[in-house]
Design an enzyme around this catalytic site. Structure first.
Site, PDB file in Angstrom:
ATOM      1  N   LYS A  79       0.690  -1.242   0.008  1.00 25.99           N
ATOM      2  CA  LYS A  79      -0.228   0.132   0.004  1.00 25.99           C
ATOM      3  C   LYS A  79       1.063   1.196  -0.061  1.00 25.99           C
ATOM      4  O   LYS A  79       1.935   1.201   0.705  1.00 25.99           O
ATOM      5  CB  LYS A  79      -0.991   0.044   1.498  1.00 25.99           C
ATOM      6  CG  LYS A  79      -1.740   0.933   1.372  1.00 25.99           C
ATOM      7  CD  LYS A  79      -2.649   0.900   2.610  1.00 25.99           C
ATOM      8  CE  LYS A  79      -4.038   2.077   2.750  1.00 25.99           C
ATOM      9  NZ  LYS A  79      -4.807   2.003   4.023  1.00 25.99           N
ATOM     10  N   SER A 154      -9.689   1.517   3.037  1.00 28.29           N
ATOM     11  CA  SER A 154      -8.833   2.387   2.102  1.00 28.29           C
ATOM     12  C   SER A 154      -7.884   1.525   1.349  1.00 28.29           C
ATOM     13  O   SER A 154      -7.271   2.058   0.515  1.00 28.29           O
ATOM     14  CB  SER A 154      -8.177   3.687   2.924  1.00 28.29           C
ATOM     15  OG  SER A 154      -7.300   3.079   4.042  1.00 28.29           O
ATOM     16  N   SER A 178      -9.596  -0.611   7.586  1.00 27.26           N
ATOM     17  CA  SER A 178      -9.161  -0.518   6.313  1.00 27.26           C
ATOM     18  C   SER A 178      -8.238  -1.769   5.765  1.00 27.26           C
ATOM     19  O   SER A 178      -7.964  -1.871   4.542  1.00 27.26           O
ATOM     20  CB  SER A 178      -8.117   0.530   5.916  1.00 27.26           C
ATOM     21  OG  SER A 178      -9.042   1.819   5.775  1.00 27.26           O
TER      22      SER A 178
END
Ligand code: GLN
Length: 486
Positions: A79, A154, A178
């Site tokens: 990420k 997210s 997330s």
């Protein structure tokens, strides 16, 4: 011929050890799949193909010299909230476009030290604020199971990349859900570690008292392998705990007879999509068949979790994001004077959701409102933590759905910030309390979208969550299904 992108980490390591495949072949297969599928899925912000090939070659040479590190030659992706030395790190924001950190996040350094090969950086909601990846400053990511649906957020890039078999494992971060929610939306396994289990050094901060990095993979066993590498004390993060890291992969065999499961009534309440509830209850019945005992429990202060989380998270975000002023950090837009330059920089660099949160966060922290909002939210947080402490004195784990629904369509929820926030109602209490949570696939809805269950445990009981998840996956095959992407 083996499909190299359908392997688990365990299988890939066995094949590399036997010399049947090389790390370079494994990496090339993943790069080819990214090239083929990512134009439609858009999980990656940046594919670091040359870096990956160099890493894979180094892994092959090391293995030839007898090296047996735990992730040697395993292709992973990260990420974009995680700092990567010399590799652009944007946190999903135009504000950080062109930012090349001068250091690696500790979790990244640990993956490299374990021999992992880094394929690239993954899309996310800007500064990890969101539940669908639609808040990315660049573009949204699609759900590999149905490209008209969101992958969750997210960490939507992290879940989509694993579901589409573009990486064997990825890292995401979880401030209010997330990691768990996108894992559930994309039908993969993932864990949010307890607060303090994994170093936050180099994880770009959103809500510092909530944020934790954690792994996504196709099986709980693979999740355990990656967690074992990234977990543990880090002198560079004073909130990381000095407690020893159990040998997670070795802890997966135990059976679950006598395991006490609590089902929080508040998490099976009205508003839950009926097939989500059915799938999670069926998973609990499966665990009961294997010898666990389940009973209903209450989380008395559950109603306070959403307001408490959003007040504290926005307050922390407003403080953490103050550094992006075009002088210390961030892509500067020059103005007539310093103040004008700050305004233009922050006006152009941040998206709507980030601005909304900075404004609300500074508001709740300002004199006169601090006691009314921030102080009260901290009190609620303590009550929620005590609820969990009391429950974990009686039961070993809690089981609940991860999210009230399966993956929604693009645009369906975007224009309604309140509905988007409600997507987190089942995950945020874990971050308020600092406990750990595993997300594992447990079925599909009528439209063929994955459903996830959440297994929550007391702080630092990741081992038990992984054990329960692995036992469930030995008895079921939901986690083995994958979207038909050609
Ligand atoms: N959706 C939640 C938020 O927007 C949680 C995000 C996260 O865990 N990073 O704050």
């Amino acid at each position: 011929m083996t499909d190299l992108t359908s392997l688990t980490i365990a299988e890939a390591l066995a094949l590399m050890r036997n010399g049947e495949i090389s790390a370079l072949e494994l990496t090339e297969a993943h790069l080819a799949r990214i090239e083929k599928l990512d134009p439609a899925i858009r999980a990656f912000l940046n594919v670091t193909a040359d870096f990956a090939r160099a890493g894979a070659r180094a892994a092959d040479e090391a293995r030839a010299a007898g090296d047996e590190r735990p992730l040697l030659g395993v292709p992973i992706a990260l990420k974009d909230v995680l700092s990567t030395k010399g590799i652009e790190t944007t946190c999903g924001s135009r504000m950080l476009k062109g930012y090349h950190p001068v250091f690696d996040a500790t979790v990244v350094a640990r993956l490299y030290d374990a021999g992992a090969v880094m394929l690239g950086k993954l899309n996310m909601d800007e500064f990890a604020m969101g539940s669908s990846t639609e808040n990315s400053g660049f573009f949204p990511t699609a759900n590999p199971w149905n490209l008209a649906h969101v992958p969750g957020g997210s960490s939507g890039g992290s879940s989509a990349a694993v579901a589409a078999k573009m990486a064997l494992a990825t890292l995401g971060s979880d401030t209010g859900g997330s990691i768990r929610q996108p894992a559930s939306f994309c039908g993969v396994s993932a864990i949010k570690p307890s607060y303090g289990r994994v170093s936050r050094y180099g994880l770009i901060a959103y809500g510092s008292s909530f944020d934790q990095a954690g792994p996504f993979a196709r099986t709980v066993e693979d999740v355990a392998r990656v967690l074992a590498v990234i977990a543990g004390n880090d002198p560079l993060d004073s909130t990381s705990m000095p407690s020893p890291v159990p040998d997670y992969p070795a802890a997966l065999d135990g059976d679950i007879r006598g395991l006490k499961i609590g089902l929080p009534a508040e998490y099976f309440a009205e508003g839950l999509q009926p097939d989500v509830e059915q799938a999670v209850r069926a998973a609990v019945a499966q665990l009961a068949d294997m010898g666990a005992e389940a009973r209903e429990v209450r989380l008395k202060h559950a109603d306070y979790s959403l307001p408490a989380y959003y007040i504290i998270a926005m307050a922390e975000a407003s403080a953490n994001l103050a550094r992006y002023d075009g002088v210390r950090f961030g892509a500067r837009v020059d103005g007539a004077d310093l103040i004008d330059s700050y305004k233009k920089t922050r006006g152009a660099g941040f998206g709507e959701e980030v601005k909304r949160r900075i404004m609300l966060g500074t508001y709740t922290l300002s004199a006169g409102y601090y006691d009314a909002y921030y102080g009260k939210a901290q009190t609620a947080r303590t009550l929620i933590r005590r609820d969990f402490d009391a429950l974990f004195a009686e039961v070993d784990v809690l089981i609940a759905p991860v999210a009230p629904s399966t993956a929604f369509k693009f645009g369906e929820v975007t224009d309604d910030p309140l509905r988007m926030i409600l997507a987190d109602v089942l995950t945020i209490s874990a971050n308020l309390a600092g406990i750990c949570g595993l997300s594992a696939p447990c079925g599909f809805d009528a439209a063929g979208l994955p459903i996830g269950m959440q297994i929550l445990g007391a702080p630092f009981t990741e081992e038990r969550l992984l054990q329960v998840g692995a036992a469930y996956q030995r008895a079921t095959d939901w986690h083995l299904r994958s979207p038909d992407l050609g």
